[in-house]
Write a protein that holds these residues in place. Structure first.
Motif, PDB file in Angstrom:
ATOM      1  N   ASP A  88       1.712   1.682  -3.585  1.00 58.12           N
ATOM      2  CA  ASP A  88       0.563   2.032  -4.401  1.00 58.12           C
ATOM      3  C   ASP A  88       0.119   3.478  -4.193  1.00 58.12           C
ATOM      4  O   ASP A  88      -0.476   4.075  -5.087  1.00 58.12           O
ATOM      5  CB  ASP A  88      -0.598   1.083  -4.095  1.00 58.12           C
ATOM      6  CG  ASP A  88      -1.650   1.101  -5.181  1.00 58.12           C
ATOM      7  OD1 ASP A  88      -1.288   0.913  -6.355  1.00 58.12           O
ATOM      8  OD2 ASP A  88      -2.839   1.309  -4.865  1.00 58.12           O
ATOM      9  N   GLN A  89       0.426   4.018  -3.028  1.00 62.85           N
ATOM     10  CA  GLN A  89      -0.012   5.383  -2.711  1.00 62.85           C
ATOM     11  C   GLN A  89       1.111   6.407  -2.868  1.00 62.85           C
ATOM     12  O   GLN A  89       0.995   7.540  -2.415  1.00 62.85           O
ATOM     13  CB  GLN A  89      -0.569   5.411  -1.279  1.00 62.85           C
ATOM     14  CG  GLN A  89      -1.830   4.572  -1.120  1.00 62.85           C
ATOM     15  CD  GLN A  89      -2.238   4.376   0.329  1.00 62.85           C
ATOM     16  OE1 GLN A  89      -1.577   4.864   1.243  1.00 62.85           O
ATOM     17  NE2 GLN A  89      -3.321   3.641   0.543  1.00 62.85           N
ATOM     18  N   ASP A 128       3.584   9.211  -4.450  1.00 64.88           N
ATOM     19  CA  ASP A 128       3.364  10.345  -5.344  1.00 64.88           C
ATOM     20  C   ASP A 128       3.684   9.944  -6.781  1.00 64.88           C
ATOM     21  O   ASP A 128       4.607   9.146  -7.019  1.00 64.88           O
ATOM     22  CB  ASP A 128       4.240  11.524  -4.940  1.00 64.88           C
ATOM     23  CG  ASP A 128       3.802  12.147  -3.623  1.00 64.88           C
ATOM     24  OD1 ASP A 128       2.639  11.923  -3.225  1.00 64.88           O
ATOM     25  OD2 ASP A 128       4.625  12.836  -2.993  1.00 64.88           O
ATOM     26  N   GLY A 132       2.434   2.585  -9.329  1.00 61.43           N
ATOM     27  CA  GLY A 132       1.906   1.899  -8.159  1.00 61.43           C
ATOM     28  C   GLY A 132       2.180   0.415  -8.143  1.00 61.43           C
ATOM     29  O   GLY A 132       3.301  -0.036  -8.391  1.00 61.43           O
ATOM     30  N   LYS A 169       3.596   6.770 -10.096  1.00 56.43           N
ATOM     31  CA  LYS A 169       2.311   6.720 -10.801  1.00 56.43           C
ATOM     32  C   LYS A 169       1.933   5.304 -11.241  1.00 56.43           C
ATOM     33  O   LYS A 169       0.760   5.014 -11.510  1.00 56.43           O
ATOM     34  CB  LYS A 169       2.351   7.647 -12.019  1.00 56.43           C
ATOM     35  CG  LYS A 169       3.359   7.241 -13.074  1.00 56.43           C
ATOM     36  CD  LYS A 169       3.406   8.262 -14.207  1.00 56.43           C
ATOM     37  CE  LYS A 169       4.454   7.892 -15.252  1.00 56.43           C
ATOM     38  NZ  LYS A 169       4.559   8.927 -16.316  1.00 56.43           N
ATOM     39  N   TYR A 201       0.823  -1.213   0.000  1.00 60.21           N
ATOM     40  CA  TYR A 201       0.000   0.000   0.000  1.00 60.21           C
ATOM     41  C   TYR A 201       0.853   1.257   0.000  1.00 60.21           C
ATOM     42  O   TYR A 201       0.464   2.286  -0.571  1.00 60.21           O
ATOM     43  CB  TYR A 201      -0.975  -0.031   1.178  1.00 60.21           C
ATOM     44  CG  TYR A 201      -2.142  -0.960   0.926  1.00 60.21           C
ATOM     45  CD1 TYR A 201      -3.109  -0.645  -0.034  1.00 60.21           C
ATOM     46  CD2 TYR A 201      -2.265  -2.167   1.601  1.00 60.21           C
ATOM     47  CE1 TYR A 201      -4.171  -1.506  -0.294  1.00 60.21           C
ATOM     48  CE2 TYR A 201      -3.321  -3.032   1.353  1.00 60.21           C
ATOM     49  CZ  TYR A 201      -4.272  -2.693   0.401  1.00 60.21           C
ATOM     50  OH  TYR A 201      -5.315  -3.548   0.122  1.00 60.21           O
ATOM     51  N   MET A 202       2.021   1.191   0.605  1.00 66.83           N
ATOM     52  CA  MET A 202       2.943   2.319   0.576  1.00 66.83           C
ATOM     53  C   MET A 202       3.392   2.585  -0.860  1.00 66.83           C
ATOM     54  O   MET A 202       3.467   3.737  -1.305  1.00 66.83           O
ATOM     55  CB  MET A 202       4.146   2.016   1.477  1.00 66.83           C
ATOM     56  CG  MET A 202       5.105   3.167   1.666  1.00 66.83           C
ATOM     57  SD  MET A 202       6.406   2.687   2.845  1.00 66.83           S
ATOM     58  CE  MET A 202       7.484   4.133   2.706  1.00 66.83           C
ATOM     59  N   TRP A 232      -2.236  -4.744  -9.091  1.00 61.21           N
ATOM     60  CA  TRP A 232      -2.974  -5.535  -8.107  1.00 61.21           C
ATOM     61  C   TRP A 232      -3.451  -6.873  -8.661  1.00 61.21           C
ATOM     62  O   TRP A 232      -3.610  -7.841  -7.908  1.00 61.21           O
ATOM     63  CB  TRP A 232      -4.145  -4.732  -7.544  1.00 61.21           C
ATOM     64  CG  TRP A 232      -3.683  -3.662  -6.595  1.00 61.21           C
ATOM     65  CD1 TRP A 232      -3.628  -2.323  -6.816  1.00 61.21           C
ATOM     66  CD2 TRP A 232      -3.159  -3.866  -5.277  1.00 61.21           C
ATOM     67  NE1 TRP A 232      -3.111  -1.671  -5.719  1.00 61.21           N
ATOM     68  CE2 TRP A 232      -2.819  -2.590  -4.756  1.00 61.21           C
ATOM     69  CE3 TRP A 232      -2.949  -4.992  -4.481  1.00 61.21           C
ATOM     70  CZ2 TRP A 232      -2.284  -2.417  -3.483  1.00 61.21           C
ATOM     71  CZ3 TRP A 232      -2.415  -4.835  -3.211  1.00 61.21           C
ATOM     72  CH2 TRP A 232      -2.093  -3.558  -2.719  1.00 61.21           C
ATOM     73  N   LYS A 263      -7.434  -2.660   2.696  1.00 60.48           N
ATOM     74  CA  LYS A 263      -7.016  -1.512   3.495  1.00 60.48           C
ATOM     75  C   LYS A 263      -8.240  -0.800   4.041  1.00 60.48           C
ATOM     76  O   LYS A 263      -9.231  -0.592   3.340  1.00 60.48           O
ATOM     77  CB  LYS A 263      -6.183  -0.550   2.657  1.00 60.48           C
ATOM     78  CG  LYS A 263      -5.527   0.553   3.486  1.00 60.48           C
ATOM     79  CD  LYS A 263      -4.539   1.346   2.667  1.00 60.48           C
ATOM     80  CE  LYS A 263      -3.927   2.481   3.453  1.00 60.48           C
ATOM     81  NZ  LYS A 263      -3.175   2.004   4.638  1.00 60.48           N
TER      82      LYS A 263
END
Length: 294
Positions: A189-190, A192, A276, A274, A186-187, A279, A293
């Motif tokens: 994927d999120q 900047d 990410g 960008k 998740y770090m 998934w 999440k």
């Protein structure tokens, strides 16, 4: 391999503890510098101090193809070990993810160098790999959390030991390993949109999410990139197919962050914030542990 054993291995593989065998052009490390108790500890672990093997391109391929029949190896046993490595309970498992990917796609082919690199265009076997190798040194690096899956020799050294380790049962990640693995995804994927691999590594270090040295963090990110969970700007990678080493190396020539840097390599070098996480590929490999999440 517990901390006590790792301290013994660090002592064993000191450069000053090795003698260069000129005939075979390989370093051999001296066990008589270890105490009797230290030697017994390594013997109990089944550790071979100097596993010397004469390496040839075609022989390595044949060995990898033979390992395809090993029933202990599967994406399940591999991904469990990898998740445990991300969480820190089993650093030895980092390289196995991409090593297994290489092994299952191994086919016989002739050694043919790329135009710009002295390595096999298909499997990455280096011209310097031909000859005697001390595989114990590679395996010691694996226990330290380094990724050696970029070449057929690294995958071979990795998996030939890993199948023996699985004789004691599969590696099972702890709940903390699983939490850390999910937090890492998740770090990523999120991130900047313009975050570079180098900047992400610095942020990951500052967050203190993944334990250990910087090489461990780089190896984890490189392994996830090799199987396509972390996309890159140049190539579409996947566990479903093999991408020749030549295409990966040539991809480095298209990136600014690899020029003049020997440490930043494709495919991780081709990631950007960008992009990410892919998934679909993440769920295919790790779906049994991926958490929604909040």
């Amino acid at each position: 391999m517990d901390k006590k054993c790792m301290r013994v291995l660090k002592k064993l593989y000191l450069h000053t503890n090795g003698d260069y065998d000129r005939a075979r052009e390989v370093m051999i490390y001296q066990t008589d510098t270890l105490t009797a108790a230290e030697q017994e500890l390594l013997t109990a672990q089944g550790w071979v101090a100097n596993d010397l093997e004469l390496i040839h391109h075609d022989d390595i391929l044949q060995q990898l193809i033979a390992i395809q029949q090993n029933e202990r190896l599967s994406w399940s046993t591999i991904t469990q070990a990898f998740i445990a490595s991300v969480g820190g309970s089993y650093p030895r498992g980092i390289s196995t993810l991409a090593s297994y990917h290489m092994m299952i796609h191994s086919q016989m082919h002739a050694y043919e160098e790329t135009e710009q690199f002295l390595a096999c265009r298909v499997c990455g076997f280096s011209h310097s790999d031909e000859g005697w190798k001390n595989l114990s040194i590679i395996r010691y690096a694996l226990y330290q959390g380094y990724d050696y899956s970029g070449t057929s020799v690294g995958a071979y050294a990795d998996l030939t030991e890993f199948v023996t380790l699985l004789e004691q049962g599969p590696i099972k990640p702890t709940p903390e390993d699983i939490r850390t693995f999910n937090q890492l995804l998740y770090m990523l994927d999120q991130a900047d949109a313009e975050e570079s691999p180098g900047k992400f590594e610095k942020r990951l270090t500052a967050e203190k999410l993944v334990k250990g040295h910087a090489g461990i963090r780089r190896s984890i990110l490189q392994a996830l990139s090799r199987v396509g969970v972390l996309p890159n700007q140049v190539l579409s990678l996947s566990t479903d197919h093999w991408t020749n080493n030549e295409h990966i190396l040539n991809g480095e020539l298209q990136l600014n962050n690899t020029k003049g840097r020997s440490d930043m390599q494709m495919p991780w070098a081709g990631w950007q914030g960008k992009l990410g996480v892919d998934w679909d590929k993440a769920h295919k490999l790790f779906g049994h542990v991926i958490q929604v999440k909040d």
